[in-house]
Design an enzyme around this catalytic site. Structure first.
Site, PDB file in Angstrom:
ATOM      1  N   TYR A   1     -37.529  51.627   5.006  1.00 47.27           N
ATOM      2  CA  TYR A   1     -37.244  53.040   5.290  1.00 47.27           C
ATOM      3  C   TYR A   1     -36.790  53.788   4.042  1.00 47.27           C
ATOM      4  O   TYR A   1     -35.966  53.299   3.264  1.00 47.27           O
ATOM      5  CB  TYR A   1     -36.156  53.151   6.350  1.00 47.27           C
ATOM      6  CG  TYR A   1     -36.655  52.932   7.755  1.00 47.27           C
ATOM      7  CD1 TYR A   1     -37.682  53.719   8.277  1.00 47.27           C
ATOM      8  CD2 TYR A   1     -36.093  51.954   8.552  1.00 47.27           C
ATOM      9  CE1 TYR A   1     -38.139  53.519   9.571  1.00 47.27           C
ATOM     10  CE2 TYR A   1     -36.541  51.757   9.849  1.00 47.27           C
ATOM     11  CZ  TYR A   1     -37.568  52.542  10.356  1.00 47.27           C
ATOM     12  OH  TYR A   1     -38.011  52.349  11.629  1.00 47.27           O
TER      13      TYR A   1
ATOM     14  N   LYS B   1      -9.046  37.939  23.283  1.00 47.19           N
ATOM     15  CA  LYS B   1      -9.494  39.283  23.690  1.00 47.19           C
ATOM     16  C   LYS B   1     -10.890  39.553  23.124  1.00 47.19           C
ATOM     17  O   LYS B   1     -11.347  38.826  22.220  1.00 47.19           O
ATOM     18  CB  LYS B   1      -8.497  40.326  23.181  1.00 47.19           C
ATOM     19  CG  LYS B   1      -8.347  40.365  21.661  1.00 47.19           C
ATOM     20  CD  LYS B   1      -7.129  41.173  21.228  1.00 47.19           C
ATOM     21  CE  LYS B   1      -7.002  41.175  19.714  1.00 47.19           C
ATOM     22  NZ  LYS B   1      -5.743  41.792  19.268  1.00 47.19           N
TER      23      LYS B   1
HETATM   24  C1  LIG Z   1      -5.119  40.979  18.360  1.00 47.11           C
HETATM   25  C2  LIG Z   1      -3.683  40.646  18.442  1.00 47.11           C
HETATM   26  C3  LIG Z   1      -3.199  39.405  18.002  1.00 47.11           C
HETATM   27  C4  LIG Z   1      -4.060  38.417  17.237  1.00 47.11           C
HETATM   28  O1  LIG Z   1      -4.152  38.879  15.904  1.00 47.11           O
HETATM   29  P1  LIG Z   1      -4.926  38.060  14.765  1.00 47.11           P
HETATM   30  O2  LIG Z   1      -4.653  38.863  13.544  1.00 47.11           O
HETATM   31  O3  LIG Z   1      -6.358  38.040  15.144  1.00 47.11           O
HETATM   32  O4  LIG Z   1      -4.341  36.712  14.713  1.00 47.11           O
HETATM   33  C5  LIG Z   1      -1.877  39.083  18.251  1.00 47.11           C
HETATM   34  N1  LIG Z   1      -1.064  39.980  18.869  1.00 47.11           N
HETATM   35  C6  LIG Z   1      -1.480  41.184  19.264  1.00 47.11           C
HETATM   36  C7  LIG Z   1      -0.527  42.105  19.907  1.00 47.11           C
HETATM   37  C8  LIG Z   1      -2.793  41.572  19.046  1.00 47.11           C
HETATM   38  O5  LIG Z   1      -3.201  42.786  19.423  1.00 47.11           O
END
Ligand SMILES: *Cc1c(COP(=O)(O)O)cnc(C)c1O
Length: 374
Positions: free
Chosen positions: A269, A48
């Site tokens: 800055y 994702k």
């Molecule tokens: C993002 C997510 C993962 C992956 O999690 P990590 O901690 O990056 O391994 C797995 N399951 C769900 C439902 C998620 O939202």
């Protein structure tokens, strides 16, 4: 696709201010390490948010080569573009489920929605009826995180409804851990028991529970399919212990100019820093617009020498104190390391008071991106 105006050439290597190197061989090795830990359970990949900022398509293609069959994205749009890149074959699950109106497109691309609510379930069932075909679905249950998934009372309701899944093929039942990165947290075992109880009331399907850190909680947390994300990308899934993963990301910024300044002169800055006697500075082409948090005071590295920040982080540049280097050692055009062997993504997250996830997903789009092992 509309054509990009030719004046915008962010990705021209000669013009980029910083270079982001993504080591796909390290991603592959991290996948193999997680698979080894999982033993007989299978290993998906969570890609994702464009593969946590590193390139979902490149990552997914590399892991296809390792035999990965299951990919998770958050949004339907991410799923559609991943499907066109990977072709038919691997399963692509959409964690947030489908926004109303996107069901037909998702069905045509053979995406598997994660059904988080009774509304999402009803809409997907209606889509199956309308298209007169059986559609695959994953069911998420809320085992105690209170974020996404059917509540226990809703699971009971579904268990008593013979038509609840009519027209659907339930291929996965899943839940997500709230505290997996704290192995001693009592919520982990409570969630595990809740997940066991909830899934026993639902159609028999593969079960998926563990994220990256969940894999390290041990076999009872593995079920059939693990869903690691951040560990694939080299962040430490076992905070406080040695990182069992290989680093994946290297971020280097170019020196724009160097200077010597007089004692007491204001730097950057707000003149938030003032020069010491015989101080030398380098200004580099990386700033908060590239995802380096403005409050992440830290250091960069050149050939193993630590170069502390001098003054505030700007939008497009950071001033470094290079007094520790011999005169003339660092020149315009040289690369200094911001993420790499001398400080990893978890260190950088520490400077910013955040987690590696946010550093990775916040990496900007002005970098030259190099893939090793493509
Ligand atoms: C993002 C997510 C993962 C992956 O999690 P990590 O901690 O990056 O391994 C797995 N399951 C769900 C439902 C998620 O939202």
């Amino acid at each position: 696709m509309p054509e990009r105006p030719t004046a915008v050439v962010f990705n021209d290597p000669a013009l980029a201010g910083a270079i982001l190197t993504i080591d796909l061989d390290a991603v592959r090795e991290n996948y193999r390490r997680l698979k080894t830990r999982l033993g007989s359970a299978q290993c998906a990949a969570v890609v994702k948010a464009n593969g946590y900022g590193l390139g979902a398509v490149e990552i997914a293609k590399a892991l296809r080569g390792e035999g990965c069959q299951d990919f998770f994205v958050a949004h339907v749009g991410e799923g559609l573009s991943l499907r066109s890149a990977l072709g038919s074959g691997p399963a692509i699950y959409v964690l947030n489920g489908l926004p109303p109106g996107s069901e037909d497109e998702a069905a045509n691309a053979s995406l598997v929605p994660v059904l988080n609510s009774l509304e999402q379930l009803a809409a997907w069932r209606a889509t199956a009826h309308r298209l007169s075909r059986k559609l695959p679905a994953a069911l998420q249950v809320d085992s105690g995180m209170s974020r996404l998934g059917m509540a226990p009372s809703e699971v009971d309701q579904l268990a008593g409804d013979a038509n609840a899944f009519h027209g659907l093929d339930i291929v996965l039942v899943m839940s997500h851990l709230a505290c997996a990165d704290e192995p001693e947290h009592s919520a982990n075992e409570l969630q595990r028991q809740s997940f066991e109880a909830l899934r026993s009331k639902l159609p028999a399907a593969r079960a998926s529970f563990a994220n990256s850190s969940g894999i390290f909680l041990g076999k009872p947390f593995h079920f059939d399919l693990a869903r690691p994300g951040v560990a694939l990308y080299g962040a430490n899934p076992t905070p406080g212990k040695e990182n069992p993963m290989l680093p994946v990301v290297r971020l280097e910024a170019k020196v724009i100019q160097t200077r010597e300044i007089g004692d007491g002169v204001g730097i950057g800055y707000g003149h938030a820093a003032r020069a010491r006697l015989d101080m030398r500075l380098a200004t580099v082409s990386l700033g908060y617009a590239d995802g380096w948090h403005r409050n992440a005071a830290g250091a960069a590295w050149f050939k193993g020498v630590r170069l502390p920040f001098a003054g505030r982080v700007s939008m497009d540049s950071i001033i470094l104190d290079i007094s520790a280097l011999g005169q003339g050692v660092l020149k315009a055009g040289d690369l200094v390391e911001f993420i790499g062997p001398d400080q990893d993504v978890d260190d950088v997250a520490g400077f910013a008071g955040t987690i590696a996830y946010e550093i990775l997903t916040g990496l900007g789009d002005r970098f030259e991106r190099k893939y090793l092992g493509a």
